[in-house]
Design a protein around this motif. Structure first.
Motif, short mmCIF file in Angstrom:
data_model
loop_
_atom_site.label_atom_id
_atom_site.label_comp_id
_atom_site.label_asym_id
_atom_site.label_seq_id
_atom_site.Cartn_x
_atom_site.Cartn_y
_atom_site.Cartn_z
N ILE A 110 -17.29 -85.08 57.73
CA ILE A 110 -17.92 -85.17 56.41
C ILE A 110 -19.38 -84.77 56.49
CG2 ILE A 110 -18.72 -86.81 54.64
CD1 ILE A 110 -15.99 -88.25 55.01
N GLU A 111 -20.06 -85.15 57.57
CA GLU A 111 -21.46 -84.75 57.74
C GLU A 111 -21.59 -83.23 57.82
OE1 GLU A 111 -24.51 -86.27 57.64
OE2 GLU A 111 -23.20 -87.75 56.69
N LYS A 112 -20.66 -82.59 58.52
CA LYS A 112 -20.68 -81.13 58.61
C LYS A 112 -20.41 -80.51 57.25
CE LYS A 112 -19.20 -80.78 63.45
NZ LYS A 112 -18.16 -80.25 64.37
N ILE A 113 -19.41 -81.03 56.55
CA ILE A 113 -19.07 -80.50 55.23
C ILE A 113 -20.24 -80.67 54.27
CG2 ILE A 113 -17.57 -80.84 53.22
CD1 ILE A 113 -15.34 -81.62 55.21
N ARG A 114 -20.92 -81.79 54.37
CA ARG A 114 -22.09 -82.03 53.51
C ARG A 114 -23.17 -80.97 53.75
NH1 ARG A 114 -22.67 -87.19 54.59
NH2 ARG A 114 -21.69 -88.02 52.70
N LYS A 115 -23.41 -80.63 55.01
CA LYS A 115 -24.40 -79.61 55.35
C LYS A 115 -24.00 -78.24 54.80
CE LYS A 115 -25.98 -81.84 59.63
NZ LYS A 115 -26.01 -81.74 61.13
N VAL A 116 -22.72 -77.91 54.92
CA VAL A 116 -22.24 -76.62 54.45
C VAL A 116 -22.38 -76.54 52.92
CG1 VAL A 116 -20.27 -75.05 54.38
CG2 VAL A 116 -20.65 -76.46 56.40
N ALA A 117 -22.09 -77.62 52.23
CA ALA A 117 -22.20 -77.64 50.77
C ALA A 117 -23.65 -77.44 50.32
CB ALA A 117 -21.65 -78.95 50.21
N ILE A 118 -24.59 -78.02 51.05
CA ILE A 118 -26.01 -77.86 50.71
C ILE A 118 -26.42 -76.40 50.87
CG2 ILE A 118 -28.35 -78.41 51.49
CD1 ILE A 118 -27.30 -81.24 52.14
N LEU A 119 -25.95 -75.75 51.93
CA LEU A 119 -26.25 -74.34 52.13
C LEU A 119 -25.64 -73.48 51.02
CD1 LEU A 119 -25.80 -73.92 55.99
CD2 LEU A 119 -27.93 -74.18 54.71
N ALA A 120 -24.41 -73.83 50.62
CA ALA A 120 -23.75 -73.08 49.56
C ALA A 120 -24.55 -73.19 48.26
CB ALA A 120 -22.32 -73.57 49.36
N ARG A 121 -25.09 -74.37 47.98
CA ARG A 121 -25.92 -74.54 46.79
C ARG A 121 -27.16 -73.65 46.87
NH1 ARG A 121 -26.44 -74.98 41.74
NH2 ARG A 121 -24.76 -76.51 41.77
N GLU A 122 -27.79 -73.60 48.03
CA GLU A 122 -28.98 -72.75 48.19
C GLU A 122 -28.63 -71.28 47.93
OE1 GLU A 122 -30.38 -73.45 52.12
OE2 GLU A 122 -31.06 -75.51 51.72
N ILE A 123 -27.48 -70.87 48.41
CA ILE A 123 -27.07 -69.47 48.27
C ILE A 123 -26.74 -69.15 46.81
CG2 ILE A 123 -25.28 -67.81 48.91
CD1 ILE A 123 -25.20 -69.34 51.68
N LEU A 124 -26.02 -70.05 46.14
CA LEU A 124 -25.75 -69.85 44.72
C LEU A 124 -27.04 -69.77 43.93
CD1 LEU A 124 -23.95 -69.68 42.23
CD2 LEU A 124 -23.84 -72.19 42.23
N ASP A 125 -27.97 -70.66 44.21
CA ASP A 125 -29.25 -70.65 43.49
C ASP A 125 -30.01 -69.34 43.70
OD1 ASP A 125 -28.65 -73.15 42.54
OD2 ASP A 125 -30.12 -74.22 43.77
N ALA A 126 -29.92 -68.78 44.91
CA ALA A 126 -30.59 -67.50 45.18
C ALA A 126 -29.97 -66.38 44.35
CB ALA A 126 -30.52 -67.18 46.67
N GLY A 127 -28.65 -66.37 44.26
CA GLY A 127 -27.99 -65.36 43.44
C GLY A 127 -28.29 -65.55 41.96
N ALA A 128 -28.29 -66.81 41.51
CA ALA A 128 -28.54 -67.10 40.10
C ALA A 128 -29.96 -66.75 39.68
CB ALA A 128 -28.25 -68.57 39.83
N ALA A 129 -30.90 -66.89 40.60
CA ALA A 129 -32.31 -66.60 40.28
C ALA A 129 -32.50 -65.12 39.92
CB ALA A 129 -33.20 -66.97 41.46
N ALA A 130 -31.57 -64.28 40.32
CA ALA A 130 -31.69 -62.84 40.05
C ALA A 130 -31.05 -62.44 38.73
CB ALA A 130 -31.04 -62.06 41.18
N VAL A 131 -30.37 -63.37 38.06
CA VAL A 131 -29.66 -63.03 36.82
C VAL A 131 -30.65 -62.67 35.72
CG1 VAL A 131 -28.20 -63.95 34.98
CG2 VAL A 131 -27.62 -64.40 37.36
N LYS A 132 -30.51 -61.46 35.20
CA LYS A 132 -31.34 -60.99 34.10
C LYS A 132 -30.71 -59.71 33.57
CE LYS A 132 -34.41 -58.31 37.10
NZ LYS A 132 -35.82 -58.08 37.53
N PRO A 133 -31.03 -59.31 32.36
CA PRO A 133 -30.51 -58.03 31.86
C PRO A 133 -30.92 -56.88 32.77
CG PRO A 133 -31.44 -59.32 30.06
CD PRO A 133 -31.81 -60.03 31.33
N GLY A 134 -29.96 -56.03 33.09
CA GLY A 134 -30.23 -54.84 33.90
C GLY A 134 -29.76 -54.93 35.33
N ILE A 135 -29.64 -56.14 35.88
CA ILE A 135 -29.15 -56.25 37.26
C ILE A 135 -27.64 -56.08 37.27
CG2 ILE A 135 -28.78 -58.77 37.26
CD1 ILE A 135 -29.88 -58.76 40.15
N THR A 136 -27.12 -55.44 38.31
CA THR A 136 -25.67 -55.29 38.42
C THR A 136 -25.08 -56.46 39.20
OG1 THR A 136 -25.70 -54.05 40.52
CG2 THR A 136 -25.96 -52.78 38.48
N THR A 137 -23.80 -56.70 38.99
CA THR A 137 -23.15 -57.76 39.75
C THR A 137 -23.05 -57.39 41.22
OG1 THR A 137 -21.02 -56.85 38.99
CG2 THR A 137 -21.88 -58.78 37.83
#
Length: 370
Positions: free
Chosen positions: A117-144
């Motif tokens: 569970i401790e390992k899974i918790r760490k992986v989930a935190i990293l996944a949140r960081e990665i999603l947030d990085a992708g979401a920060a780029a969302v704006k008109p004109g950027i491609t998927t």
């Protein structure tokens, strides 16, 4: 010189000089082990080529009856590489998650040890960081596809493998679903437009475990000014939150769909029935199945140590879905918008822990209804 075979069902190191003739003309470096790899991968590989008329941007399925305005914009960029030091899931080279397939035959819901569970918790935190990085780029004109490149880069920075890449031969590192696309959208060259909504579904593999989460984001200001779109997105967000509040030891997984559909119906939207939440952790997808619609017959009772996702997909119109010819993209049959939110959850002794919780700096978040 050693290269990586470009076949999505291979991916092995090779010293072959066999190259795709079309790629050679377009200055794309694609090397294959042999003719077998080349021929078997052609249906996937040709997606990175220009159109038959040499066009830089084209619809690969021009005769298909799309339900809405969103259409694929090819060519796709070539499959992104993975450094050798990153630990791979078992399907990374073959496309087949053999361990997951074997586990599905057992149908057992995993209960994780505190150490795991401790390992899974760490992986989930990293996944949140990665999603947030992708979401920060969302704006008109950027491609998927540009969002896919960001997610891929952020995974590698953290020594993570992007779980979607080559999972049953999925060609990209993240799923991006725009407007009427419900889920499993393939990142491509279509620029996001003011008034769109886009779901970014991030999954990663690290320390031997997967994490999985997604959110839907407004693109520009037009979508936030559309009362129907806001009603859809915020109802979807709220339905997930209501279901999470009910999670505790002893609750039947089938009950969560009743909560979600009740809130959806009260707000005039429908619930997609084809796709469901799922167990995750040791496997990308496993038991339990967690349908989001009422009166479902899902099997299982929540127990401490179980890890699973809830990820409702709600539509402005009909709940019915259709699939594009790429065999991945699922869209609404009537072309009306769809939204989705997903969290990864741990059942605790007293309730639930949201492993993929938003942080104070996470992009997006709820907006007031109009």
């Amino acid at each position: 010189m050693t290269s990586v075979c470009a076949s999505p069902s291979c991916g092995k190191d090779t010293e072959s000089n066999l190259k795709c003739p079309v790629c050679l003309k377009e200055n794309v470096n694609s090397v294959f082990c042999d003719q077998t790899c080349f021929r078997s991968s052609w249906s996937h590989h040709k997606a990175i080529h220009k159109g038959d008329d040499g066009s830089e941007d084209y619809n690969p399925f021009p005769t298909f009856g799309y339900s809405g305005n969103v259409k694929p914009h090819y060519p796709l960029t070539p499959r992104r590489s993975i450094p050798k030091h990153i630990k791979l899931p078992d399907y990374a080279k073959t496309g087949k998650p053999i361990s997951e397939i074997k586990n599905d035959r057992i149908g057992k819901i995993l209960v994780y040890t505190p150490k795991n569970i401790e390992k899974i918790r760490k992986v989930a935190i990293l996944a949140r960081e990665i999603l947030d990085a992708g979401a920060a780029a969302v704006k008109p004109g950027i491609t998927t596809d540009e969002i896919d490149a960001i997610v891929h880069k952020e995974c590698l920075k953290r020594n993570c493998y992007p779980s979607p890449l080559n999972y049953y031969n999925f060609p990209k590192s993240v799923c991006t679903s725009v407007n009427e696309v419900i889920c499993h959208g393939i990142p491509d060259k279509r620029p996001l437009e003011d008034g769109d909504i886009v779901n970014i579904d991030v999954s990663i593999f690290y320390l031997g475990f997967h994490a999985d989460l997604n959110e839907t984001y407004y693109v520009g200001d037009k979508a936030k000014a559309n009362p129907d779109i806001v009603r859809l997105v915020e109802t979807t967000r709220e339905s997930l939150d209501l279901a999470i509040k009910a999670v505790k030891p002893g609750i039947a997984f089938r009950e969560l769909g009743n909560i979600i559909e009740k809130h959806a119906t009260e707000n005039g939207v429908s619930v997609v029935k084809t796709y469901c939440g799922h167990g995750t952790g040791e496997y990308f997808h496993c038991q339990p199945n967690v349908p989001h619609y009422a009166r479902n017959k899902a099997v299982g009772i929540a127990k401490p140590g179980m890890v699973f996702t809830i990820e409702p997909m709600l539509n402005l119109g009909s709940y019915r879905d259709m699939s594009w010819p790429d065999n991945w993209t699922s869209a609404t049959q009537d072309g009306k918008f769809s939204a989705q939110f997903e969290h990864m959850l741990l059942v605790t002794e007293t309730g639930v822990e949201v492993l993929s919780a938003r942080t104070e700096t996470s992009p997006g978040g709820p907006v007031d209804r109009i």
